[in-house]
Design an enzyme around this catalytic site. Structure first.
Site, PDB file in Angstrom:
ATOM      1  N   ARG A 112       0.868  -1.188   0.000  1.00 22.72           N
ATOM      2  CA  ARG A 112       0.000   0.000   0.000  1.00 22.72           C
ATOM      3  C   ARG A 112       0.905   1.237   0.000  1.00 22.72           C
ATOM      4  NH1 ARG A 112      -1.384  -2.323   5.186  1.00 22.72           N
ATOM      5  NH2 ARG A 112      -0.248  -1.316   6.890  1.00 22.72           N
ATOM      6  N   ASN A 141       5.266   4.962 -16.911  1.00 21.37           N
ATOM      7  CA  ASN A 141       3.947   4.751 -16.307  1.00 21.37           C
ATOM      8  C   ASN A 141       3.532   6.023 -15.570  1.00 21.37           C
ATOM      9  OD1 ASN A 141       2.090   4.012 -14.036  1.00 21.37           O
ATOM     10  ND2 ASN A 141       2.257   1.973 -14.937  1.00 21.37           N
ATOM     11  N   ASN A 172      -1.876   4.595 -15.644  1.00 21.79           N
ATOM     12  CA  ASN A 172      -2.241   3.790 -14.476  1.00 21.79           C
ATOM     13  C   ASN A 172      -3.572   4.302 -13.912  1.00 21.79           C
ATOM     14  OD1 ASN A 172      -2.436   2.402 -12.092  1.00 21.79           O
ATOM     15  ND2 ASN A 172      -0.581   3.245 -11.169  1.00 21.79           N
ATOM     16  N   SER A 175      -4.106   1.315  -9.616  1.00 24.02           N
ATOM     17  CA  SER A 175      -3.487   1.068  -8.310  1.00 24.02           C
ATOM     18  C   SER A 175      -4.558   1.153  -7.241  1.00 24.02           C
ATOM     19  CB  SER A 175      -2.386   2.094  -8.029  1.00 24.02           C
ATOM     20  OG  SER A 175      -1.245   1.794  -8.778  1.00 24.02           O
ATOM     21  N   ASN A 242      -2.773  -4.944 -12.801  1.00 24.74           N
ATOM     22  CA  ASN A 242      -2.200  -4.395 -11.567  1.00 24.74           C
ATOM     23  C   ASN A 242      -2.440  -5.395 -10.415  1.00 24.74           C
ATOM     24  OD1 ASN A 242      -1.191  -2.417  -9.676  1.00 24.74           O
ATOM     25  ND2 ASN A 242      -1.791  -0.856 -11.166  1.00 24.74           N
TER      26      ASN A 242
HETATM   27  C1  LIG Z   1       5.727  -2.695  -4.136  1.00 17.37           C
HETATM   28  C2  LIG Z   1       4.941  -2.553  -5.395  1.00 17.37           C
HETATM   29  C3  LIG Z   1       4.758  -1.300  -5.939  1.00 17.37           C
HETATM   30  C4  LIG Z   1       4.036  -1.154  -7.125  1.00 17.37           C
HETATM   31  N1  LIG Z   1       3.883   0.095  -7.658  1.00 17.37           N
HETATM   32  C5  LIG Z   1       3.219   0.236  -8.834  1.00 17.37           C
HETATM   33  C6  LIG Z   1       3.098   1.511  -9.439  1.00 17.37           C
HETATM   34  O1  LIG Z   1       3.624   2.512  -8.954  1.00 17.37           O
HETATM   35  N2  LIG Z   1       2.399   1.595 -10.597  1.00 17.37           N
HETATM   36  C7  LIG Z   1       1.826   0.502 -11.198  1.00 17.37           C
HETATM   37  O2  LIG Z   1       1.214   0.640 -12.270  1.00 17.37           O
HETATM   38  N3  LIG Z   1       1.947  -0.728 -10.653  1.00 17.37           N
HETATM   39  C8  LIG Z   1       2.629  -0.890  -9.498  1.00 17.37           C
HETATM   40  N4  LIG Z   1       2.758  -2.135  -8.946  1.00 17.37           N
HETATM   41  C9  LIG Z   1       2.102  -3.289  -9.597  1.00 17.37           C
HETATM   42  C10 LIG Z   1       3.073  -4.096 -10.451  1.00 17.37           C
HETATM   43  O3  LIG Z   1       3.593  -3.317 -11.512  1.00 17.37           O
HETATM   44  C11 LIG Z   1       2.368  -5.330 -11.052  1.00 17.37           C
HETATM   45  O4  LIG Z   1       1.318  -4.887 -11.891  1.00 17.37           O
HETATM   46  C12 LIG Z   1       1.778  -6.232  -9.981  1.00 17.37           C
HETATM   47  O5  LIG Z   1       2.643  -6.342  -8.877  1.00 17.37           O
HETATM   48  C13 LIG Z   1       1.496  -7.652 -10.526  1.00 17.37           C
HETATM   49  O6  LIG Z   1       2.657  -8.276 -11.004  1.00 17.37           O
HETATM   50  P1  LIG Z   1       3.524  -9.322 -10.104  1.00 17.37           P
HETATM   51  O7  LIG Z   1       2.560 -10.360  -9.592  1.00 17.37           O
HETATM   52  O8  LIG Z   1       4.552  -9.863 -11.043  1.00 17.37           O
HETATM   53  O9  LIG Z   1       4.117  -8.534  -8.980  1.00 17.37           O
HETATM   54  C14 LIG Z   1       3.474  -2.298  -7.763  1.00 17.37           C
HETATM   55  C15 LIG Z   1       3.669  -3.570  -7.200  1.00 17.37           C
HETATM   56  C16 LIG Z   1       4.406  -3.708  -6.043  1.00 17.37           C
HETATM   57  C17 LIG Z   1       4.607  -5.093  -5.464  1.00 17.37           C
END
Ligand SMILES: Cc1cc2nc3c(=O)[nH]c(=O)nc-3n(C[C@H](O)[C@H](O)[C@H](O)COP(=O)(O)O)c2cc1C
Length: 353
Positions: A112, A141, A172, A175, A242
């Site tokens: 978060r 992004n 985006n 989120s 996401n």
């Molecule tokens: C710590 C963290 C921060 C994230 N920050 C962003 C963000 O700033 N913008 C965004 O579009 N997605 C963000 N994401 C989502 C990731 O880009 C991704 O869409 C999501 O984690 C699913 O992929 P995964 O299962 O491989 O982690 C974040 C994910 C994590 C774990």
């Protein structure tokens, strides 16, 4: 250090607070301490999508390098593309710490963060300072601030700011940690934003394609409208997906009750199913980037067969470290060849038709 040594050291970092460990990784990358992937990509992995040439379809998703401080070192780890951000018009602190939690028994993460970032001005300066040509495709992004946002104004001005530097721009609207953000996926609001972004794009001297990053928690009924909306507004593709606000019963780790977005293994099945549905609806009119729970070549391959032209990961990379990138590429190349594909694009949607 080499990427495999860096990966071998990852268990040591698991004793650290996750956000401190993440910041330390970024610092080591910036200092050039993590090395590079020296293996040549198998030609079966080369692909073109979004009007761009990718040396392989494996990307690093947004949120890992929110301020674009380690773009080139991350590209050197062997990714075919890297998507820094989310960047917002003004700097913001995000939510109070702790705000990032490991769920080790579930190979998952809950965050978060609240889109903490240094703001668009320094983001753009960093992108502009990158020496070209870059070794991989560069995404950017963009998102809106928690306070004082005007989406129909902010997204187009963010687009205009990053367009001179980025190869594609991801919007985006998904989120879960910015109140009201996901409501922007609704038909009328999204149409208004996309129309304003399309106008900014038409006026821009350089016009990188626009992608929309969606949430895995969208209702089935919302998908046809969303897809048609994006096609009508000239969007080139969708990033699916996401993090999720769902909490599957299967979760076992101590932190499973934390608020925020869940990513990693438990997201793989639902985000892949959503990808398949979106692929069927889009009927070739949108390029899809599959994201959610990828930690092996087999999972990258499953996303591609479900309709992804490209894939991205975050949590899997955060757990396994840089040695995962060459491993994923090698496993994916082996699977493609096993099934008789000469180019990765031939496998796109093989399981969705
Ligand atoms: C710590 C963290 C921060 C994230 N920050 C962003 C963000 O700033 N913008 C965004 O579009 N997605 C963000 N994401 C989502 C990731 O880009 C991704 O869409 C999501 O984690 C699913 O992929 P995964 O299962 O491989 O982690 C974040 C994910 C994590 C774990």
């Amino acid at each position: 250090m080499t990427p495999s040594l860096a990966s071998a050291l990852m268990p040591l970092m698991r004793g650290m607070d996750p956000e401190r460990a993440h910041n330390l990784s970024l610092k080591m990358l910036r200092l050039g301490l993590v090395g590079r992937d020296r293996t040549a990509d198998d030609p079966v992995l080369a692909t073109s999508a979004l009007g761009l040439a990718f040396r392989n379809p494996i990307g690093l998703s947004a949120g890992f390098d929110k301020n674009a401080v380690a773009v080139r070192p991350l590209m050197r780890l062997g990714f075919g593309f890297v998507e820094p951000g989310t960047t917002t018009p003004r700097p913001q602190d995000g939510n109070p710490q702790p705000r990032l939690f490991r769920l080790p028994e579930d190979a998952a993460v809950i965050n978060r963060m609240g889109m903490n970032n240094e703001g668009m001005a320094s983001f753009v300066v960093r992108l502009a300072a990158l020496k070209r040509p870059l070794p991989a495709v560069l995404g950017a992004n963009i998102g809106i601030n928690k306070e004082g946002a005007e989406p129909e104004h902010d997204y187009p001005s963010l687009y205009a700011a990053v367009a001179p530097q980025a190869d594609y721009v991801a919007i985006n609207v998904s989120s879960p940690n910015t109140p009201g953000l996901r409501d922007l996926q609704g038909e009328a609001k999204l149409a208004a934003i996309l129309e304003a972004v399309a106008a900014a794009r038409a006026a821009a001297p350089r016009q990188p394609p626009v992608l929309v990053k969606i949430a895995p928690d969208l209702a089935d009924e919302a998908l046809p409208g969303l897809v048609e909306n994006c096609v009508a507004q000239g969007v080139a593709g969708l990033i699916v997906s996401n993090t999720t606000v769902a909490r599957p019963d299967s979760l076992r780790s101590a932190h499973r009750g934390e608020m925020g977005g869940l990513s990693g293994q438990p997201l793989f099945a639902p985000s892949t199913e959503l990808l398949r549905r979106v692929f069927r609806l889009a009927q070739g009119r949108l390029t899809l980037i599959g994201c959610g729970g990828i930690a092996s070549g087999e999972q990258a391959y499953a996303k591609i067969r479900a309709g992804a032209s490209l894939v991205q990961l975050y949590a899997g990379f955060a757990y396994a470290g840089p040695a995962l990138v060459p491993r994923l590429k090698q496993e994916l190349a082996t699977l493609l060849k096993r099934d008789g594909f000469r180019h990765v694009h031939e496998a796109v949607g093989a399981d969705a038709r």
